[in-house]
Design an enzyme around this catalytic site. Structure first.
Site, PDB file in Angstrom:
ATOM      1  N   CYS A 194      37.279  45.382  42.571  1.00 23.12           N
ATOM      2  CA  CYS A 194      35.878  46.016  42.334  1.00 23.12           C
ATOM      3  C   CYS A 194      35.577  47.169  43.269  1.00 23.12           C
ATOM      4  CB  CYS A 194      34.991  44.647  42.573  1.00 23.12           C
ATOM      5  SG  CYS A 194      35.512  43.422  41.587  1.00 23.12           S
ATOM      6  N   ARG A 195      36.269  47.703  43.947  1.00 25.57           N
ATOM      7  CA  ARG A 195      36.072  49.000  45.046  1.00 25.57           C
ATOM      8  C   ARG A 195      35.523  48.369  46.273  1.00 25.57           C
ATOM      9  NH1 ARG A 195      39.352  50.930  41.827  1.00 25.57           N
ATOM     10  NH2 ARG A 195      39.069  52.997  40.936  1.00 25.57           N
TER      11      ARG A 195
END
Ligand SMILES: Cc1cc2nc3c(=O)[nH]c(=O)nc-3n(C[C@H](O)[C@H](O)[C@H](O)COP(=O)(O)O)c2cc1C
Length: 216
Positions: A194-195
């Site tokens: 999810c970065r």
């Protein structure tokens, strides 16, 4: 060739392999570097010792290129180059530099910032003597970063130097040698889903390394 937006979207990947956290992080950034560098070595990554070196001229205009890390310890990170190259001219005007390792297979990036000084002539000469003959000749042949008319000039000079140093020990060219970047900042980056990546920054303040987690 134009790469459409759709193709860029297809390049998306999630980083899922490892985590970096307060518990596992080593207090000394050189030891943390050593641990990750060994992982890169053990993973047999191609050119894992290649690092991007950023320099800037006297008015702060930046430039970058890849160089190879040849040695490191608590006194700094050493690479070898031509002392009349663009990077050398910039380091003369402005000793601040930065290094970047990016190992996509391991989903890791390491950033190191600091000041850069030449290594001793003795050290440069000793390293030069450990290099293959072809690399030694290459150092004599190439006026690094200067414009040249054609490739033939290089090849002719190469043949001349090969003939000149047929059997003799080849000395290091006077304009060739090492630089050592002494770190004042490290950042270790581990890709996460999810970065929401893990980033830890070490800064040298009051004679000790301070560690902070940074937002990704
Ligand atoms: C994988 C790789 C490793 C390199 N290693 C070195 C090196 O150790 N020393 C060096 O002077 N140039 C090295 N180069 C060439 C530099 O990237 C650069 O072209 C050259 O040093 C001139 O840079 P400058 O004009 O900014 O001074 C390497 C290039 C690559 C792609």
């Amino acid at each position: 060739m134009k790469i459409g937006q759709k193709n860029f979207l297809q390049l998306h990947r999630e980083y899922t392999q490892e985590t970096l956290n307060e518990e596992s992080l080593l207090a000394n950034p050189f030891e943390q570097f050593q641990q990750w560098f060994k992982s890169a070595l053990n993973a047999k990554l191609i050119d894992f010792n290649a690092m991007t070196l950023a320099t800037a001229d006297g008015v702060g205009r930046p430039s970058i290129r890849t160089v190879l890390l040849k040695e490191y310890d608590e006194s700094g990170f050493v690479f070898y180059t031509n002392y009349e190259s663009r990077k050398a001219k910039e380091l003369n005007e402005n000793p601040n530099g930065a290094l970047l390792f990016y190992w996509p297979t391991l989903e890791r990036q390491i950033k190191i910032e600091g000041t850069v000084k030449k290594t001793s002539v003795k050290k440069s000469e000793a390293y030069f003597q450990s290099r293959p003959t072809e690399s030694q000749i290459g150092a004599w042949v190439s006026p690094q970063s200067k414009p040249i008319a054609n490739r033939q000039i290089l090849e002719e000079k190469c043949n001349d130097y090969k003939a000149r140093y047929n059997t003799d020990k080849i000395p290091a060219p006077p304009a060739w040698g090492g630089y050592r970047l002494k770190p004042t900042l490290f950042e270790f980056w581990q890709g996460r889903p999810c970065r929401l990546h893990d980033r830890f920054q070490y800064t040298f303040t009051h004679q000790e390394w301070k560690i902070q987690r940074l937002a990704p």
